[in-house]
Scaffold this motif. Structure first.
Motif, PDB file in Angstrom:
ATOM      1  N   THR A 289      32.527  26.617 -43.846  1.00  0.00           N
ATOM      2  CA  THR A 289      32.815  25.722 -44.965  1.00  0.00           C
ATOM      3  C   THR A 289      33.757  24.655 -44.425  1.00  0.00           C
ATOM      4  O   THR A 289      34.531  24.923 -43.497  1.00  0.00           O
ATOM      5  CB  THR A 289      33.503  26.461 -46.132  1.00  0.00           C
ATOM      6  OG1 THR A 289      34.658  27.133 -45.618  1.00  0.00           O
ATOM      7  CG2 THR A 289      32.575  27.482 -46.759  1.00  0.00           C
ATOM      8  N   CYS A 290      33.678  23.462 -44.975  1.00  0.00           N
ATOM      9  CA  CYS A 290      34.498  22.360 -44.457  1.00  0.00           C
ATOM     10  C   CYS A 290      35.326  21.741 -45.576  1.00  0.00           C
ATOM     11  O   CYS A 290      34.880  21.681 -46.719  1.00  0.00           O
ATOM     12  CB  CYS A 290      33.615  21.247 -43.890  1.00  0.00           C
ATOM     13  SG  CYS A 290      32.448  21.770 -42.656  1.00  0.00           S
ATOM     14  N   ARG A 291      36.498  21.287 -45.186  1.00  0.00           N
ATOM     15  CA  ARG A 291      37.346  20.545 -46.117  1.00  0.00           C
ATOM     16  C   ARG A 291      38.217  19.583 -45.315  1.00  0.00           C
ATOM     17  O   ARG A 291      38.874  19.997 -44.361  1.00  0.00           O
ATOM     18  CB  ARG A 291      38.227  21.520 -46.905  1.00  0.00           C
ATOM     19  CG  ARG A 291      39.012  20.885 -48.019  1.00  0.00           C
ATOM     20  CD  ARG A 291      39.572  21.939 -48.950  1.00  0.00           C
ATOM     21  NE  ARG A 291      38.487  22.615 -49.670  1.00  0.00           N
ATOM     22  CZ  ARG A 291      37.961  22.175 -50.810  1.00  0.00           C
ATOM     23  NH1 ARG A 291      38.404  21.091 -51.367  1.00  0.00           N
ATOM     24  NH2 ARG A 291      36.986  22.847 -51.403  1.00  0.00           N
ATOM     25  N   ASN A 292      38.137  18.306 -45.658  1.00  0.00           N
ATOM     26  CA  ASN A 292      38.993  17.274 -45.050  1.00  0.00           C
ATOM     27  C   ASN A 292      39.034  17.326 -43.528  1.00  0.00           C
ATOM     28  O   ASN A 292      40.097  17.305 -42.920  1.00  0.00           O
ATOM     29  CB  ASN A 292      40.426  17.384 -45.583  1.00  0.00           C
ATOM     30  CG  ASN A 292      40.465  17.255 -47.080  1.00  0.00           C
ATOM     31  OD1 ASN A 292      39.622  16.547 -47.647  1.00  0.00           O
ATOM     32  ND2 ASN A 292      41.393  17.924 -47.728  1.00  0.00           N
ATOM     33  N   GLY A 293      37.902  17.453 -42.904  1.00  0.00           N
ATOM     34  CA  GLY A 293      37.866  17.393 -41.444  1.00  0.00           C
ATOM     35  C   GLY A 293      38.152  18.714 -40.766  1.00  0.00           C
ATOM     36  O   GLY A 293      38.219  18.774 -39.539  1.00  0.00           O
ATOM     37  N   ASN A 294      38.340  19.774 -41.534  1.00  0.00           N
ATOM     38  CA  ASN A 294      38.552  21.102 -40.955  1.00  0.00           C
ATOM     39  C   ASN A 294      37.410  22.012 -41.356  1.00  0.00           C
ATOM     40  O   ASN A 294      36.933  21.941 -42.482  1.00  0.00           O
ATOM     41  CB  ASN A 294      39.831  21.722 -41.514  1.00  0.00           C
ATOM     42  CG  ASN A 294      40.995  21.376 -40.632  1.00  0.00           C
ATOM     43  OD1 ASN A 294      40.920  21.537 -39.411  1.00  0.00           O
ATOM     44  ND2 ASN A 294      42.055  20.880 -41.250  1.00  0.00           N
ATOM     45  N   TYR A 295      37.004  22.873 -40.427  1.00  0.00           N
ATOM     46  CA  TYR A 295      35.999  23.863 -40.809  1.00  0.00           C
ATOM     47  C   TYR A 295      36.608  25.259 -40.717  1.00  0.00           C
ATOM     48  O   TYR A 295      37.549  25.490 -39.943  1.00  0.00           O
ATOM     49  CB  TYR A 295      34.753  23.759 -39.903  1.00  0.00           C
ATOM     50  CG  TYR A 295      35.034  24.125 -38.461  1.00  0.00           C
ATOM     51  CD1 TYR A 295      35.085  25.462 -38.056  1.00  0.00           C
ATOM     52  CD2 TYR A 295      35.290  23.151 -37.505  1.00  0.00           C
ATOM     53  CE1 TYR A 295      35.390  25.803 -36.741  1.00  0.00           C
ATOM     54  CE2 TYR A 295      35.587  23.487 -36.193  1.00  0.00           C
ATOM     55  CZ  TYR A 295      35.636  24.815 -35.824  1.00  0.00           C
ATOM     56  OH  TYR A 295      35.940  25.159 -34.544  1.00  0.00           O
ATOM     57  N   GLN A 296      36.090  26.153 -41.496  1.00  0.00           N
ATOM     58  CA  GLN A 296      36.472  27.569 -41.419  1.00  0.00           C
ATOM     59  C   GLN A 296      35.207  28.374 -41.264  1.00  0.00           C
ATOM     60  O   GLN A 296      34.249  28.160 -42.031  1.00  0.00           O
ATOM     61  CB  GLN A 296      37.162  28.038 -42.716  1.00  0.00           C
ATOM     62  CG  GLN A 296      38.475  27.342 -43.016  1.00  0.00           C
ATOM     63  CD  GLN A 296      39.520  27.570 -41.935  1.00  0.00           C
ATOM     64  OE1 GLN A 296      39.480  28.587 -41.226  1.00  0.00           O
ATOM     65  NE2 GLN A 296      40.416  26.612 -41.764  1.00  0.00           N
ATOM     66  N   ILE A 297      35.173  29.296 -40.316  1.00  0.00           N
ATOM     67  CA  ILE A 297      34.018  30.194 -40.188  1.00  0.00           C
ATOM     68  C   ILE A 297      34.020  31.161 -41.373  1.00  0.00           C
ATOM     69  O   ILE A 297      35.073  31.729 -41.699  1.00  0.00           O
ATOM     70  CB  ILE A 297      34.076  30.949 -38.840  1.00  0.00           C
ATOM     71  CG1 ILE A 297      33.931  29.950 -37.683  1.00  0.00           C
ATOM     72  CG2 ILE A 297      33.001  32.031 -38.771  1.00  0.00           C
ATOM     73  CD1 ILE A 297      34.087  30.547 -36.284  1.00  0.00           C
ATOM     74  N   VAL A 298      32.865  31.299 -42.018  1.00  0.00           N
ATOM     75  CA  VAL A 298      32.749  32.262 -43.123  1.00  0.00           C
ATOM     76  C   VAL A 298      32.871  33.664 -42.520  1.00  0.00           C
ATOM     77  O   VAL A 298      32.144  34.000 -41.581  1.00  0.00           O
ATOM     78  CB  VAL A 298      31.384  32.100 -43.839  1.00  0.00           C
ATOM     79  CG1 VAL A 298      31.219  33.155 -44.932  1.00  0.00           C
ATOM     80  CG2 VAL A 298      31.233  30.692 -44.398  1.00  0.00           C
ATOM     81  N   LYS A 299      33.793  34.449 -43.045  1.00  0.00           N
ATOM     82  CA  LYS A 299      34.103  35.745 -42.415  1.00  0.00           C
ATOM     83  C   LYS A 299      33.447  36.915 -43.147  1.00  0.00           C
ATOM     84  O   LYS A 299      33.068  36.806 -44.305  1.00  0.00           O
ATOM     85  CB  LYS A 299      35.626  35.985 -42.438  1.00  0.00           C
ATOM     86  CG  LYS A 299      36.427  34.904 -41.736  1.00  0.00           C
ATOM     87  CD  LYS A 299      36.445  35.096 -40.240  1.00  0.00           C
ATOM     88  CE  LYS A 299      37.370  34.046 -39.634  1.00  0.00           C
ATOM     89  NZ  LYS A 299      37.443  33.991 -38.250  1.00  0.00           N
ATOM     90  N   ASP A 300      33.398  38.033 -42.430  1.00  0.00           N
ATOM     91  CA  ASP A 300      33.102  39.344 -43.024  1.00  0.00           C
ATOM     92  C   ASP A 300      31.724  39.494 -43.639  1.00  0.00           C
ATOM     93  O   ASP A 300      31.548  40.276 -44.569  1.00  0.00           O
ATOM     94  CB  ASP A 300      34.177  39.709 -44.082  1.00  0.00           C
ATOM     95  CG  ASP A 300      35.564  39.777 -43.459  1.00  0.00           C
ATOM     96  OD1 ASP A 300      35.654  40.146 -42.264  1.00  0.00           O
ATOM     97  OD2 ASP A 300      36.539  39.425 -44.146  1.00  0.00           O
ATOM     98  N   LEU A 301      30.745  38.722 -43.161  1.00  0.00           N
ATOM     99  CA  LEU A 301      29.383  38.952 -43.653  1.00  0.00           C
ATOM    100  C   LEU A 301      28.861  40.232 -42.998  1.00  0.00           C
ATOM    101  O   LEU A 301      29.067  40.439 -41.800  1.00  0.00           O
ATOM    102  CB  LEU A 301      28.473  37.777 -43.277  1.00  0.00           C
ATOM    103  CG  LEU A 301      28.820  36.434 -43.911  1.00  0.00           C
ATOM    104  CD1 LEU A 301      27.958  35.321 -43.310  1.00  0.00           C
ATOM    105  CD2 LEU A 301      28.607  36.503 -45.423  1.00  0.00           C
ATOM    106  N   PRO A 302      28.154  41.061 -43.760  1.00  0.00           N
ATOM    107  CA  PRO A 302      27.587  42.266 -43.133  1.00  0.00           C
ATOM    108  C   PRO A 302      26.425  41.878 -42.219  1.00  0.00           C
ATOM    109  O   PRO A 302      25.636  40.987 -42.553  1.00  0.00           O
ATOM    110  CB  PRO A 302      27.073  43.079 -44.327  1.00  0.00           C
ATOM    111  CG  PRO A 302      26.942  42.097 -45.444  1.00  0.00           C
ATOM    112  CD  PRO A 302      27.883  40.960 -45.181  1.00  0.00           C
TER     113      PRO A 302
END
Ligand code: NAD
Ligand code: LMR
Length: 330
Positions: A289-302
């Motif tokens: 997911t992205c916000r203001n030029g930063n991305y975060q890896i979506v965590k903990d998916l099975p």
């Protein structure tokens, strides 16, 4: 009026370039209110064609296009650039795998990575499109130690878009209702288009498939179709995908810098950080997911056992590619 953003594009006289520049100049990537300066790089033999493209850009009278610079000097193209699209590289032809391009293209990315480090804006965001994109991005990143590794990415958005459309067609559902797609791994035949999290208006795609007796569709049709789509386009057109690649690049940068799709994630190939057991040291496709030029890896998916195998196969391929270019990594 906002300050202009300098957008550098390599390989700007090529096929993807021709499908990319006019849409960027129109505001599709950074918004209709954002003035931009295009800094276009190509090799010396392509300069005449590049000037022709610049003439056409002028002839569109795009309100937000403040200036077009054409050059064969990466120092000029990358100077103060805040967004860099690294497209310039050889495309594969029929019968080739993308990693067959490593030798020809790897050297381009080490040199251009060094120059980015010297002259680009310190917060520059880099998207590598030229194949093999993940390993080329690794090469550029490693040659630019003064820049934040999180500002380097490689393009897997085309695979992501391809996967969404295959599901929409199979289930007769609108594109915008297909959410939570993910393509793990390398932009290559080992990529893992993973349907296990995908949803249509909140319902799991795999449940809908099961309900219709289509349990085998994912492994037998969906995954191979998406994995081999680039080759299928080359077979049909005699040239590798260009308009769809340009569209994916615009979507990737737009979502990274401005926002991710509402209530959804996108696939970006980014430096692995250990998430999902993928060790650091490669660029790998993850849901983000992205916000203001930063991305975060979506965590903990099975992840299923079969899914894990697909993910590790693609990781191991990336390790093999990295081994082939280790002389280019600083
Ligand atoms: P193309 O041959 O039409 O254009 C490539 C351009 O790059 C040419 O104008 C060429 O002169 C230029 N170039 C070559 N070396 C350069 C250098 N050192 N510096 C600057 N420019 C240089 O190819 P294309 O169809 O536009 O594809 C470009 C790349 O994108 C290929 O590697 C292709 O495989 C890749 N691609 C990636 C994806 C993806 O999803 N990641 C999708 C489609 C294509
Ligand atoms: C694609 O996926 O269409 C591109 O990477 C071009 C290719 O070589 O397949």
């Amino acid at each position: 009026m906002k300050a202009p953003i300098r957008v550098a594009i390599t390989g700007a006289a090529g096929q993807i370039g021709y499908n990319l520049l006019f849409r960027i100049a129109n505001g599709d990537m950074l918004g209709r209110e954002q003035p931009i300066i295009l800094q276009l790089l190509d090799i010396p033999p392509a300069q005449q064609a590049l000037r022709g493209v610049a003439m056409e850009l002028e002839d569109c009278a795009f309100p937000m296009l403040q200036q077009v610079i054409t050059t064969d000097d990466a120092r000029v193209a990358f100077r103060d650039a805040e967004v860099v699209l690294m497209v310039g590289a050889k495309p594969r032809g029929k019968g080739m795998e993308r990693k067959d391009l490593l030798e020809a293209n790897g050297a381009i990315f080490s040199e251009q990575g060094r120059i980015l480090d010297e002259v680009a804006a310190r917060h520059v965001k880099v998207l590598v499109v030229g194949n093999p994109a993940n390993t080329n991005a690794l090469i550029a990143m490693k040659n630019a130690p003064g820049l934040d590794p999180r500002n380097f990415s490689a393009m897997m958005r085309l695979d992501h878009n391809r996967a969404i459309t295959q599901v929409a067609l199979k289930l007769f559902q609108p594109i915008q209702d297909i959410k939570k797609m993910v393509i793990w791994g390398n932009h290559s035949g080992t990529q893992y288009p993973d349907l296990s999290h995908a949803e249509v208006r909140g319902r799991k795609v795999i449940d809908i498939l099961r309900q219709n007796g289509w349990e085998e569709w994912s492994e037998k049709e969906f995954i191979p179709t998406v994995q081999k789509r680039g080759a299928a386009v080359i077979e049909a057109r005699g040239l590798s995908s260009a308009a769809s690649a340009a569209n994916a690049a615009i979507g990737h940068v737009h979502d990274w810098l401005l926002h991710s799709h509402h209530n959804d994630w996108v696939t970006m190939s980014v430096p692995s950080d250990g998430s999902y057991g993928i060790p650091e040291g490669v660029l790998y496709g993850f849901p983000v997911t992205c916000r203001n030029g930063n991305y975060q890896i979506v965590k903990d998916l099975p992840i299923s056992e079969l899914g894990r195998k697909h993910m590790m196969d693609s990781y191991n391929e990336l390790l093999g590619e990295r081994e082939l270019v280790k002389h280019l990594l600083r």
